[in-house]
Structure formats: C-alpha cells, structure tokens
Write an enzyme that holds these catalytic residues in place. Structure first.
Site, PDB file in Angstrom:
ATOM      1  N   CYS A 139       4.485   9.460  10.491  1.00 12.15           N
ATOM      2  CA  CYS A 139       4.163  10.633  11.421  1.00 12.15           C
ATOM      3  C   CYS A 139       2.874  11.055  11.553  1.00 12.15           C
ATOM      4  O   CYS A 139       2.535  11.702  12.621  1.00 12.15           O
ATOM      5  CB  CYS A 139       5.178  11.606  10.634  1.00 12.15           C
ATOM      6  SG  CYS A 139       6.836  11.084  10.579  1.00 12.15           S
TER       7      CYS A 139
ATOM      8  N   ASN B  43       0.756  -1.361   0.011  1.00 12.84           N
ATOM      9  CA  ASN B  43      -0.101  -0.142   0.080  1.00 12.84           C
ATOM     10  C   ASN B  43       0.761   1.447   0.098  1.00 12.84           C
ATOM     11  O   ASN B  43       0.432   2.316  -0.108  1.00 12.84           O
ATOM     12  CB  ASN B  43      -0.936   0.054   1.156  1.00 12.84           C
ATOM     13  CG  ASN B  43      -0.404  -0.318   2.448  1.00 12.84           C
ATOM     14  OD1 ASN B  43       0.376  -1.406   2.710  1.00 12.84           O
ATOM     15  ND2 ASN B  43      -0.348   0.570   3.496  1.00 12.84           N
TER      16      ASN B  43
ATOM     17  N   THR C  46     -26.032  -8.018  11.972  1.00 13.47           N
ATOM     18  CA  THR C  46     -26.971  -7.608  10.932  1.00 13.47           C
ATOM     19  C   THR C  46     -26.054  -7.267   9.478  1.00 13.47           C
ATOM     20  O   THR C  46     -25.503  -6.348   9.731  1.00 13.47           O
ATOM     21  CB  THR C  46     -27.993  -6.643  11.274  1.00 13.47           C
ATOM     22  OG1 THR C  46     -28.689  -7.259  12.244  1.00 13.47           O
ATOM     23  CG2 THR C  46     -28.925  -6.569  10.285  1.00 13.47           C
TER      24      THR C  46
ATOM     25  N   SER D 184     -11.256  -4.840   0.553  1.00 13.17           N
ATOM     26  CA  SER D 184     -11.997  -3.736   0.990  1.00 13.17           C
ATOM     27  C   SER D 184     -12.655  -2.823   0.034  1.00 13.17           C
ATOM     28  O   SER D 184     -11.817  -2.634  -0.956  1.00 13.17           O
ATOM     29  CB  SER D 184     -11.317  -2.936   2.084  1.00 13.17           C
ATOM     30  OG  SER D 184     -11.741  -1.889   2.380  1.00 13.17           O
TER      31      SER D 184
END
Ligand SMILES: *Cc1c(COP(=O)(O)O)cnc(C)c1O
Length: 394
Positions: free
Chosen positions: A323, A150, A236, A198
C-alpha cells in the site's frame, strides 16, 4: 528515533564510510586509465573483488559488480534464460514470494514465450525442496529461489535445492540480498550457480551490489558500452561504492556470530511481547528466520495507520503491504502464506539493527501494543469482530 526497518535499508557503517572517503576525495581516477593514478582505483576495485569472493566462498573472477540487488537479479535471470533459449530450454522454476526484481523479470520472460512454474510455499513461507525436484523438466533452464524472504524473512532450504539442481544439471540462482552479511553463506557448500547481493542491506552504500556467477555460466550484459567487468557490465565502476561494499561485508562477516546471537535474543523478546496482543499472529517460520526480523498480523487494523502512529512514537517500521507504494493490494508474500486480505492489511515488519538495546526492544513492544489498541478502539471492523457480527480469523 528507533530505526527498525533494516530489511528496507541499513545505516552506512563507519568502517565503510572511512574506506570510501579517499575514493570520493583524492583518489578519483578512472580504473580504466593507464596511468598509475587510475590504477590505484583499479587496484582498490580488484582488492574488493577478492575480498567479496572470499566472504562468500567464490573466486574473484566469478564476481560482477552491479548497481544493486535488482540489477543482479535481472542479469542472472536474463542470462540463464538466454543460455536456455539457445538450447531450446524455456522453462523456469521459481516461487510465489520472490522479490519483485525477480517476479517482474520472470513476467517479462513469460511474455517472450518462457513458461514459469511458481511453486507455492507452506504456511511459514517455506519452499519444499521436493517440489523443486518434482517440477524440473527436460526443458528447465533455471531454478531461482530466494535465500531469505524480505518480508516474512523465512530462510529457504537453499543447500538442498542447490543439490537437486546440480544433480539434474539445471542452473540455480538465489536472490541472497537479505542473507549476505547476515547468514553464513558459501556458494560451493550451498551448490549455488548464481547469487545476487546488495551492499545497502549489510551497512554498505546504496546503489552498489554484486552478482556471483560460477565459472562457466555465460553472463549476458544488460548494459552495452565499455569493457568494464570483463565486458559483462559496461560503465565506469562505482569505485567508492565497491570499496565501501567490501569493507561493510568484511565487517558483517567478522561480527556475524556475535550480531546474530544478540539480535536473535532481542527478536525473540519482541516476538514474545507482541504475541501477548490478542488476535495477532507471527508471520514466517519461528525457527528458520533471519535473526533481525519480526513480522506480525493484527486483526482489525490497517497496517498503514499503524505505521503512521508508530512514526509519531519515533519508531521506523514497515508494513508487509505494498500500500505504501501506492497500490491497494496487500503483500503477495502474506497472501502466499495464506493470510486473507483483511488480515494481510494489518501487518507490521520490524527489522532491528545491531545497535538496538533491550530498553528499545521493550519500548517497541509497549508502543505497538498501545497503537494497536488505540486503532482497534475506533475500527468498525474490530467492533464487528467483538460483537460477533464477523468471525475472528486470528
Ligand atoms: C532489497 C532487495 C532487493 C533489491 O536490492 P536493491 O539493491 O535495492 O536493488 C532484491 N531482493 C531482495 C530480497 C531485497 O531485499
């Protein structure tokens, strides 16, 4: 504003929003209810499951909906660990540049007595498949290697690693959060046993993701409660989120080739432009990288100031450094590829979106150049570097 932080999150696509709206408005039934009004929601969830399975080459029963990539990573790793422990296997193989959702879960398992081998990566962030093969022991219960990083966006040799794991009978999980919807993925071809994804990384809604777990892999549920998701994930269902995720994944898969071609050209244009800045270096592999991402280190500056000044120029970007999240440690990923602390602090990640224009790419190049020279103008480190008191690293 130019949004160049798509590795952090993406804009919800119109298609996804339109698919979601009925389930946020009139079709609000609970999928577990028996009346037909609830069944409409249930049908939508199951349709999404079929579609998502098709998009990654799995079958619907192998998809579990989660709250996102982090939960899917946790569930995959903890499940494999539970399976391993039952068989007396408590060794796990991973690498040093994983997302914290993976690394922190592994740290937790280490405290519980698991042994974890963190494979090093090369200077471009690549895990060597041969290293995985060499690290597998009789006690290995899981190999977990991300599909694409990533930060530096290096794409790992997943198919090769999967093949090794399959031959040796070891479960293979991949955090594919940066890859799903951006790279052609087929869990069968890639020999993947478990995969995390995701929605908000491919223009779907936040708070929705899924875990693919191959038939026969006994998942452990992290959340106790009702029998949703065949007892593997209580609560749910996030119906609108699931429907939106499915719609955005279809769209991403349909347009993948076109988008990749367009983004690669603009990405390379930005890489070429930023390479003109003196004492700079591209992070990650030149070839094996996601089409949308650029990551650079600039010597003699602080990544944080760079981001703030870019923000003033209307550019949303990120630094590879942690940071921003309150810690002063530079990125574990940049340190892993051999960047020293000072250099790792001056990093910039630009992850462009499909709607970016050539003019915007050129504006980014110009703005980064200006901001870097401006910051170097009053950097004591830079003064020491050009006066020869310190040696240049880049
Ligand atoms: C964003 C991301 C995650 C976390 O996903 P969430 O849905 O935000 O929990 C995990 N792994 C990678 C590689 C990511 O980029």
């Amino acid at each position: 504003m130019i949004y160049a932080d798509n590795a952090a999150t993406t804009k919800l696509s119109r298609t996804a929003l339109n698919a979601m709206l009925p389930f946020l408005k009139e079709l609000y039934g609970n999928p577990s209810s028996l009346y037909s009004f609830g069944q409409k929601a249930k049908d939508a969830v199951e349709l999404a499951r079929e579609n998502i399975a098709r998009c990654i080459g799995g079958s619907p029963r192998e998809i579990i909906f989660t709250s996102g990539g982090s939960e899917a990573d946790n569930q995959a790793i903890l499940s494999a660990a539970a399976i391993g422990r039952k068989r007396g296997k408590t060794h796990i193989i991973s690498d040093t540049i994983e997302h914290h959702a993976v690394l922190h879960t592994l740290k937790k398992l280490e405290k519980e007595g698991f042994e974890v081998t963190y494979l090093p990566v090369d200077k471009n962030g690549l895990v060597r498949a041969a290293d995985v093969a060499a690290a597998i022991k009789d006690s290995t219960c899981l190999v977990t290697i991300m599909y694409a990083n990533n930060e530096i966006v290096t794409i790992e040799p997943i198919k090769e690693i999967g093949e090794i794991c399959r031959k040796r009978g070891v479960l293979f999980h991949t955090d594919a959060v940066q890859a799903v919807g951006h790279l052609p993925i087929n869990v069968e071809n890639d020999n993947i046993d478990m995969l995390s994804a995701s929605a908000h990384k491919f223009h779907g809604p936040k708070g929705t993701g899924f875990l693919y777990a191959k038939k026969g892999v006994a998942l452990q549920n992290l959340i106790e409660g009702g029998a949703q998701e065949r007892g593997k994930r209580a609560g749910t269902e996030n119906v609108a989120g699931i429907v939106g995720m499915s719609a955005s994944l279809s769209e991403a898969v349909e347009n993948m080739e076109y988008n990749a071609k367009k983004l690669t050209a603009l990405r390379d244009r930005i890489i070429k432009g930023l390479s003109q800045i003196s004492h700079s270096a591209l992070n990650g592999d030149e070839r094996m990288r996601l089409p949308s991402n650029v990551n650079f280190c600039f010597e003699g500056i602080e990544g944080e100031s760079l981001l703030l000044l870019l923000d003033d120029k209307g550019i949303c970007a990120s630094s590879g450094s942690a940071c921003t999240s309150g810690s002063l440690d530079p990125s574990h990923v940049l340190l892993s590829i051999g960047r020293v602390h000072d250099v790792a602090h001056g990093s910039l990640r630009l992850s462009i979106g499909e709607d970016i224009t050539e003019e915007q790419a050129d504006y980014i190049i110009k703005a980064v150049g200006e901001v870097v020279s401006h910051l170097r103008g009053f950097s004591p480190v830079w003064r020491d570097l050009i006066s020869g008191k310190r040696e240049f690293i880049l």
